[in-house]
Scaffold this motif. Sequence first.
Motif, short mmCIF file in Angstrom:
data_model
loop_
_atom_site.label_atom_id
_atom_site.label_comp_id
_atom_site.label_asym_id
_atom_site.label_seq_id
_atom_site.Cartn_x
_atom_site.Cartn_y
_atom_site.Cartn_z
N GLN A 156 0.88 -1.17 0.00
CA GLN A 156 0.00 0.00 0.00
C GLN A 156 0.91 1.21 0.00
OE1 GLN A 156 -2.48 -1.20 3.63
NE2 GLN A 156 -3.96 -0.24 2.26
N ALA A 157 0.79 2.06 -1.03
CA ALA A 157 1.83 3.07 -1.19
C ALA A 157 1.30 4.41 -1.67
CB ALA A 157 2.88 2.56 -2.17
N ILE A 158 1.84 5.44 -1.08
CA ILE A 158 1.65 6.81 -1.57
C ILE A 158 2.82 7.08 -2.49
CG2 ILE A 158 1.60 9.25 -0.90
CD1 ILE A 158 0.36 8.28 1.79
N LEU A 159 2.58 7.05 -3.79
CA LEU A 159 3.68 7.13 -4.76
C LEU A 159 3.64 8.40 -5.59
CD1 LEU A 159 3.78 3.43 -6.07
CD2 LEU A 159 5.30 4.54 -4.42
N ASN A 160 2.62 9.23 -5.39
CA ASN A 160 2.55 10.47 -6.16
C ASN A 160 2.49 11.66 -5.22
OD1 ASN A 160 0.73 12.68 -7.64
ND2 ASN A 160 2.02 11.61 -9.12
N GLY A 161 3.59 12.39 -5.15
CA GLY A 161 3.70 13.53 -4.24
C GLY A 161 2.73 14.65 -4.56
N THR A 162 2.46 14.87 -5.82
CA THR A 162 1.52 15.93 -6.22
C THR A 162 0.13 15.66 -5.63
OG1 THR A 162 2.73 16.18 -8.29
CG2 THR A 162 0.53 17.14 -8.19
N SER A 163 -0.36 14.45 -5.83
CA SER A 163 -1.68 14.09 -5.30
C SER A 163 -1.70 14.19 -3.79
CB SER A 163 -2.06 12.67 -5.71
OG SER A 163 -2.14 12.57 -7.10
N ASN A 164 -0.63 13.71 -3.17
CA ASN A 164 -0.62 13.75 -1.71
C ASN A 164 -0.56 15.18 -1.19
OD1 ASN A 164 -0.71 11.83 0.57
ND2 ASN A 164 1.16 12.91 1.19
N TYR A 165 0.16 16.03 -1.92
CA TYR A 165 0.19 17.45 -1.54
C TYR A 165 -1.22 18.04 -1.60
CZ TYR A 165 1.42 22.29 -1.14
OH TYR A 165 1.49 23.57 -0.69
N ILE A 166 -1.93 17.77 -2.70
CA ILE A 166 -3.28 18.32 -2.88
C ILE A 166 -4.23 17.78 -1.81
CG2 ILE A 166 -5.29 18.28 -4.43
CD1 ILE A 166 -3.24 18.33 -6.79
N LEU A 167 -4.18 16.48 -1.54
CA LEU A 167 -5.07 15.90 -0.54
C LEU A 167 -4.77 16.45 0.86
CD1 LEU A 167 -5.26 12.19 -1.75
CD2 LEU A 167 -7.03 13.94 -1.92
N THR A 168 -3.48 16.68 1.14
CA THR A 168 -3.11 17.26 2.43
C THR A 168 -3.67 18.68 2.56
OG1 THR A 168 -1.07 15.96 2.40
CG2 THR A 168 -1.19 17.73 4.01
N ALA A 169 -3.54 19.45 1.48
CA ALA A 169 -4.04 20.83 1.51
C ALA A 169 -5.56 20.86 1.65
CB ALA A 169 -3.61 21.57 0.24
N MET A 170 -6.24 19.89 1.04
CA MET A 170 -7.70 19.82 1.18
C MET A 170 -8.09 19.45 2.60
SD MET A 170 -8.80 17.94 -2.44
CE MET A 170 -10.60 18.05 -2.21
N ALA A 171 -7.37 18.49 3.19
CA ALA A 171 -7.73 18.01 4.53
C ALA A 171 -7.35 19.04 5.60
CB ALA A 171 -7.04 16.68 4.82
N ASP A 172 -6.17 19.64 5.48
CA ASP A 172 -5.71 20.56 6.52
C ASP A 172 -6.34 21.94 6.38
OD1 ASP A 172 -4.14 18.55 7.30
OD2 ASP A 172 -2.22 19.54 6.94
N GLY A 173 -6.40 22.42 5.12
CA GLY A 173 -6.82 23.80 4.93
C GLY A 173 -8.27 23.93 4.51
N GLY A 174 -8.97 22.81 4.39
CA GLY A 174 -10.36 22.87 3.95
C GLY A 174 -10.51 23.42 2.53
N LYS A 175 -9.42 23.34 1.76
CA LYS A 175 -9.46 23.86 0.39
C LYS A 175 -10.24 22.94 -0.54
CE LYS A 175 -5.24 26.58 0.03
NZ LYS A 175 -4.78 26.53 1.43
N SER A 176 -10.80 23.52 -1.61
CA SER A 176 -11.41 22.70 -2.65
C SER A 176 -10.30 22.06 -3.47
CB SER A 176 -12.27 23.56 -3.57
OG SER A 176 -11.43 24.40 -4.34
N TYR A 177 -10.66 21.05 -4.26
CA TYR A 177 -9.67 20.41 -5.13
C TYR A 177 -9.01 21.43 -6.04
CZ TYR A 177 -7.66 17.75 -8.92
OH TYR A 177 -6.79 17.26 -9.85
N ALA A 178 -9.84 22.30 -6.64
CA ALA A 178 -9.31 23.28 -7.60
C ALA A 178 -8.33 24.25 -6.93
CB ALA A 178 -10.45 24.06 -8.25
N ASP A 179 -8.68 24.72 -5.74
CA ASP A 179 -7.80 25.64 -5.02
C ASP A 179 -6.50 24.95 -4.59
OD1 ASP A 179 -9.69 27.56 -5.35
OD2 ASP A 179 -10.39 27.57 -3.27
N ALA A 180 -6.63 23.72 -4.12
CA ALA A 180 -5.44 22.98 -3.67
C ALA A 180 -4.52 22.72 -4.85
CB ALA A 180 -5.85 21.67 -3.00
N LEU A 181 -5.09 22.38 -6.01
CA LEU A 181 -4.28 22.15 -7.20
C LEU A 181 -3.57 23.43 -7.61
CD1 LEU A 181 -3.28 20.64 -9.70
CD2 LEU A 181 -5.49 21.08 -10.79
N ALA A 182 -4.30 24.55 -7.59
CA ALA A 182 -3.69 25.83 -7.97
C ALA A 182 -2.52 26.17 -7.04
CB ALA A 182 -4.75 26.94 -7.93
N GLU A 183 -2.71 25.91 -5.75
CA GLU A 183 -1.63 26.15 -4.78
C GLU A 183 -0.42 25.27 -5.10
OE1 GLU A 183 -2.47 26.29 -0.40
OE2 GLU A 183 -1.04 24.62 -0.35
#
Lengths: 458, 458
Positions: A156-183
Amino acid sequence: MSEPVGVALLGCGTVGGGVAKLLLEHGDRLEQRSGRRLELRRVVVRDPAKPRAVVIPPALLSTDIAAALHDPAVHVVVELIGGTDLARRVVLDALAAGKHVVTANKALLAAHGPDVFEAARKAERTVCFEAAVAGGVPIIRALGESLAANQVTAIQAILNGTSNYILTAMADGGKSYADALAEAQRLGYAEADPTLDVDGSDAAHKLAVLAQIAFGVTAQPHEIERQGIERIDVTDIRYATELGYTIKLLAEAWSSPSQVGKSSSRQDAGDRPDDLRPDDLKTVALHVAPVMVRKTDMLAQVRGAYNAIQIVGDVVGETLYQGPGAGMMPTASSVVADLIDLAVGRAQKTFAAARLWSHRDRGFTVEPSEKVRSRFYLRLAVRDMPGVLADVCRVLADEGISISSVIQHEAVEGHPEQSVPLVIMTHYAETGRFRSAVKAIDRLGTVATPAVSYPVDD
Amino acid sequence: MSEPVGVALLGCGTVGGGVAKLLLEHGDRLEQRSGRRLELRRVVVRDPAKPRAVVIPPALLSTDIAAALHDPAVHVVVELIGGTDLARRVVLDALAAGKHVVTANKALLAAHGPDVFEAARKAERTVCFEAAVAGGVPIIRALGESLAANQVTAIQAILNGTSNYILTAMADGGKSYADALAEAQRLGYAEADPTLDVDGSDAAHKLAVLAQIAFGVTAQPHEIERQGIERIDVTDIRYATELGYTIKLLAEAWSSPSQVGKSSSRQDAGDRPDDLRPDDLKTVALHVAPVMVRKTDMLAQVRGAYNAIQIVGDVVGETLYQGPGAGMMPTASSVVADLIDLAVGRAQKTFAAARLWSHRDRGFTVEPSEKVRSRFYLRLAVRDMPGVLADVCRVLADEGISISSVIQHEAVEGHPEQSVPLVIMTHYAETGRFRSAVKAIDRLGTVATPAVSYPVDD
């Protein structure tokens, strides 16, 4: 003192610059570790005039790939071109010219592993690729060497840093997917076109490489089922938090003991490591998907652009490896570790013994994820009328799926008029049967929009 | 097909039983991984009649160590005797008799590493010891091979499963130290005499081994400062939770850039991995202590008898390795990985290149932890009278230590009459100056019992 090892770098972007920096500025350190000097002798780029973060002596720079491949002073070619077409030709030419190859190119290995490795064996040369999966995390050595006494039963592996960055920003900052991706794009964690990162393709390429080492299966990337993070709603992140979970994009391999009458399952992995699997369990399911991971689980703690790989071996039990999944110096760390292994002579031994992407069949076959047993999260937008929950429960029951918990909150903004969110957590069920149930639920007149669902790791 | 590798097992307790099981029952798998058969040819035990979990063919069992060491059909001796005296003699004899050695004995390496490795080099034989540190976690290969391009700048590690089990039980279950220890003993996670586990000695032995690989320093175990978990009060666990931390027994190595005017520090490690350390930074502080780790930190999530090692390399940045720290099969997984490496020929290359415990000086010296900069947790029982806080703050200020936060609750049960608990978190300060301040605070008439303090990892 032994002869120096001559190195040619093909491509000098971010990672190449890091490798050049280590070879040029830390030569004494690397010589101490390998017993031989690692000498950077050629750097092949498209535009030698381009300004670079790392200053390369002009005498080393050129645009001539062929000259590098046929230079007798070059013993190892480091392929950092990327892509699959030119990279494949260059690697095959390098091997034919008697050079060892170090590559960070997971797409090349996933698509052309058998060609490349067969050519290497024919030329009696070695291909190293620690940097191809999970950047600075030494997962290739861990799987292929350190855990060699084990039959891997699950990855079981987290192998894509971009996706994990976006998911972290969504979970921690309450950001939408689009906002987290832009960040992520603004900070350099995501490319202008992030498709291959966020749709699971990049993780699937890396999973294909890990599956070759762990199971000896050659899975073409398109054979690996994938679901990306593009459709994850901040609503799902909120429900996950409420239920005690975090959503992570996981690349997973589940080896099934179905031949002895048990289905493969998140339930089975890792229990009783002193009770080894028989050596005749030979199926593996591979997929990439957003998965709900318990907040207390190590994988849930992996934040930002980090990668982590949890491996269950039948002897050792659960082990986990974490580190930076990309970037200039972390990836260079893995490339140079391969150069040191070649200089020491270790890599050649490993290459010969592992016989990766060969015709030596270890008997594993890839099966669809249908039979993997898992718990599931299911979010529906249902019409606010009597009998709806009964309908949904009936469909699940018809597929033999029992419900673990239900959340129904007041209607929230953004939901279709007159619909309310309904969240269901199931008990363990076969993926195939769950998918059938979801299709049937989507056909119910009382359900307003297509169901959203993710596996739950428990 | 190459010749089989003959293996003699010296000692057949828990780990030995696991190794025997793998060699006897999974021979085909191991042969596939190493290209040679691994044949168990002798098992030397004190009492052959003793019933064992793993059935050993009676023809293999004997009590005769010398016969095993001089059997020409034996190529590798696996030392699982433990302790330092007999084990040392047996390992030196095995090397002199031309056998490779695999050992899980950290005490032997910590005490006699130079002897053993010098003898191995003289005999042109190899010593492998993946199982000596952190059981099933492949940390020896990670440090010595995978991270070979790096200068390690910091190690923070949970290396004692017993202590981590007890601390987890105290934090999760609100148990006292005594109750948690009793539970660990009942469940087999702690021995009847747990001293070496809970006082930090076992972790110090393992840290000495890691420090040899990472820095080339030969630190005698008694040179490594240690503080155990025996005096951790459930009060401290509660305050840690309140402040957002977890207490973990960590074995730590901090490499200091003090020669360029900066002190070593938790602050420095891991920032800007693309800004490599100059190769002339050559001091390292080693110690074992309970440390307050942020709840969101990966090390804080390591539960029960698991081990985890976080390594900061100047090239790669932070990486982490986690897995079962002991036990029959996890430790056997590491022992057999070493046997496979010897069969493949990889181990011999690594041994020759690494030159561990040799006179080849990498220039590092061990310095006391006095100069390590850290934040600190300080718990006092102070008399409930005016001016107390002012006194304490004055002492800290005199040592140049500034305060980050203060907690003062109502008096709780168990505290000396007329005293109230006072908890202070400091900003970064040099360990030596903090210790001086604590001594001065203990001399204040307003402080009822000796201060309790732990470093804080931030």
